[in-house]
Write a protein that holds these residues in place. Sequence first.
Motif, PDB file in Angstrom:
ATOM      1  N   TYR A  30      -4.206  -8.188   3.194  1.00 23.55           N
ATOM      2  CA  TYR A  30      -4.362  -7.311   4.352  1.00 23.55           C
ATOM      3  C   TYR A  30      -5.359  -6.191   4.079  1.00 23.55           C
ATOM      4  O   TYR A  30      -6.211  -5.893   4.901  1.00 23.55           O
ATOM      5  CB  TYR A  30      -3.010  -6.737   4.776  1.00 23.55           C
ATOM      6  CG  TYR A  30      -3.119  -5.901   6.022  1.00 23.55           C
ATOM      7  CD1 TYR A  30      -3.191  -6.510   7.275  1.00 23.55           C
ATOM      8  CD2 TYR A  30      -3.191  -4.520   5.961  1.00 23.55           C
ATOM      9  CE1 TYR A  30      -3.323  -5.764   8.421  1.00 23.55           C
ATOM     10  CE2 TYR A  30      -3.319  -3.757   7.115  1.00 23.55           C
ATOM     11  CZ  TYR A  30      -3.383  -4.386   8.338  1.00 23.55           C
ATOM     12  OH  TYR A  30      -3.529  -3.637   9.474  1.00 23.55           O
ATOM     13  N   TYR A  31      -5.248  -5.570   2.897  1.00 24.19           N
ATOM     14  CA  TYR A  31      -6.087  -4.414   2.578  1.00 24.19           C
ATOM     15  C   TYR A  31      -7.350  -4.771   1.798  1.00 24.19           C
ATOM     16  O   TYR A  31      -8.145  -3.893   1.485  1.00 24.19           O
ATOM     17  CB  TYR A  31      -5.276  -3.384   1.788  1.00 24.19           C
ATOM     18  CG  TYR A  31      -4.305  -2.619   2.654  1.00 24.19           C
ATOM     19  CD1 TYR A  31      -4.719  -1.493   3.349  1.00 24.19           C
ATOM     20  CD2 TYR A  31      -2.986  -3.026   2.787  1.00 24.19           C
ATOM     21  CE1 TYR A  31      -3.834  -0.785   4.145  1.00 24.19           C
ATOM     22  CE2 TYR A  31      -2.093  -2.320   3.579  1.00 24.19           C
ATOM     23  CZ  TYR A  31      -2.531  -1.206   4.253  1.00 24.19           C
ATOM     24  OH  TYR A  31      -1.654  -0.500   5.044  1.00 24.19           O
ATOM     25  N   ASN A  68       3.597  -2.717  11.710  1.00 24.10           N
ATOM     26  CA  ASN A  68       4.491  -2.743  10.551  1.00 24.10           C
ATOM     27  C   ASN A  68       4.649  -4.141   9.978  1.00 24.10           C
ATOM     28  O   ASN A  68       4.514  -5.131  10.685  1.00 24.10           O
ATOM     29  CB  ASN A  68       5.895  -2.250  10.937  1.00 24.10           C
ATOM     30  CG  ASN A  68       5.919  -0.799  11.322  1.00 24.10           C
ATOM     31  OD1 ASN A  68       5.606   0.062  10.517  1.00 24.10           O
ATOM     32  ND2 ASN A  68       6.291  -0.526  12.552  1.00 24.10           N
ATOM     33  N   LEU A  69       4.964  -4.175   8.688  1.00 23.65           N
ATOM     34  CA  LEU A  69       5.399  -5.391   8.011  1.00 23.65           C
ATOM     35  C   LEU A  69       6.870  -5.208   7.679  1.00 23.65           C
ATOM     36  O   LEU A  69       7.271  -4.136   7.222  1.00 23.65           O
ATOM     37  CB  LEU A  69       4.657  -5.582   6.687  1.00 23.65           C
ATOM     38  CG  LEU A  69       3.231  -6.042   6.721  1.00 23.65           C
ATOM     39  CD1 LEU A  69       2.675  -6.077   5.312  1.00 23.65           C
ATOM     40  CD2 LEU A  69       3.148  -7.421   7.333  1.00 23.65           C
ATOM     41  N   LEU A 127      -5.500  -8.439  10.160  1.00 22.49           N
ATOM     42  CA  LEU A 127      -4.233  -8.905  10.716  1.00 22.49           C
ATOM     43  C   LEU A 127      -4.222 -10.426  10.825  1.00 22.49           C
ATOM     44  O   LEU A 127      -3.189 -11.058  10.668  1.00 22.49           O
ATOM     45  CB  LEU A 127      -3.971  -8.262  12.080  1.00 22.49           C
ATOM     46  CG  LEU A 127      -2.558  -8.406  12.635  1.00 22.49           C
ATOM     47  CD1 LEU A 127      -1.535  -7.864  11.648  1.00 22.49           C
ATOM     48  CD2 LEU A 127      -2.428  -7.697  13.953  1.00 22.49           C
ATOM     49  N   LEU A 167       1.445  -0.379   8.431  1.00 20.69           N
ATOM     50  CA  LEU A 167       0.109  -0.899   8.162  1.00 20.69           C
ATOM     51  C   LEU A 167      -0.984   0.148   8.288  1.00 20.69           C
ATOM     52  O   LEU A 167      -2.094  -0.066   7.818  1.00 20.69           O
ATOM     53  CB  LEU A 167      -0.188  -2.081   9.092  1.00 20.69           C
ATOM     54  CG  LEU A 167       0.687  -3.309   8.835  1.00 20.69           C
ATOM     55  CD1 LEU A 167       0.421  -4.368   9.877  1.00 20.69           C
ATOM     56  CD2 LEU A 167       0.456  -3.843   7.436  1.00 20.69           C
ATOM     57  N   PRO A 169      -8.792  -3.894   6.922  1.00 18.49           N
ATOM     58  CA  PRO A 169      -7.594  -4.721   6.940  1.00 18.49           C
ATOM     59  C   PRO A 169      -7.680  -5.849   7.960  1.00 18.49           C
ATOM     60  O   PRO A 169      -8.236  -5.689   9.038  1.00 18.49           O
ATOM     61  CB  PRO A 169      -6.499  -3.727   7.320  1.00 18.49           C
ATOM     62  CG  PRO A 169      -7.015  -2.410   6.867  1.00 18.49           C
ATOM     63  CD  PRO A 169      -8.506  -2.488   7.067  1.00 18.49           C
ATOM     64  N   ALA A 225       5.743  -9.491  11.000  1.00 17.03           N
ATOM     65  CA  ALA A 225       4.794  -8.430  11.317  1.00 17.03           C
ATOM     66  C   ALA A 225       4.729  -8.218  12.814  1.00 17.03           C
ATOM     67  O   ALA A 225       4.849  -9.156  13.595  1.00 17.03           O
ATOM     68  CB  ALA A 225       3.402  -8.804  10.804  1.00 17.03           C
TER      69      ALA A 225
END
Length: 95
Positions: free
Chosen positions: A41-42, A23-24, A4, A64, A2, A19
């Motif tokens: 992100y992933y 967390n988002l 950021l 996240l 991921p 963010a």
Amino acid sequence: KPGLKDLQQHQQSMHQVQANGTNLYFEKAPLTDVFRILEQYYHVTITSKTEILKQQHFSGSVKLNDPIEKIVSRLCEIHDLKMEVTDYRFTITKN
């Protein structure tokens, strides 16, 4: 892994998402945008064969450190959608 940094770049262009390191937070964000952010992100692909995603919105938070499968599954449950997974490709359809 991921990223950021990618998320922070996306955050600047979108008012409905914030963010912190873990967390988002989404505020009435179109579901298409939520999935696009999660894709970045992933490093996965999330596609939809339905136009309904453009009409649905999500307000809430995403951890996240949760697996992407869990996040997408939960979003599908909330919006009465179905998810199919092959490798790192998610296909979202109407339930």
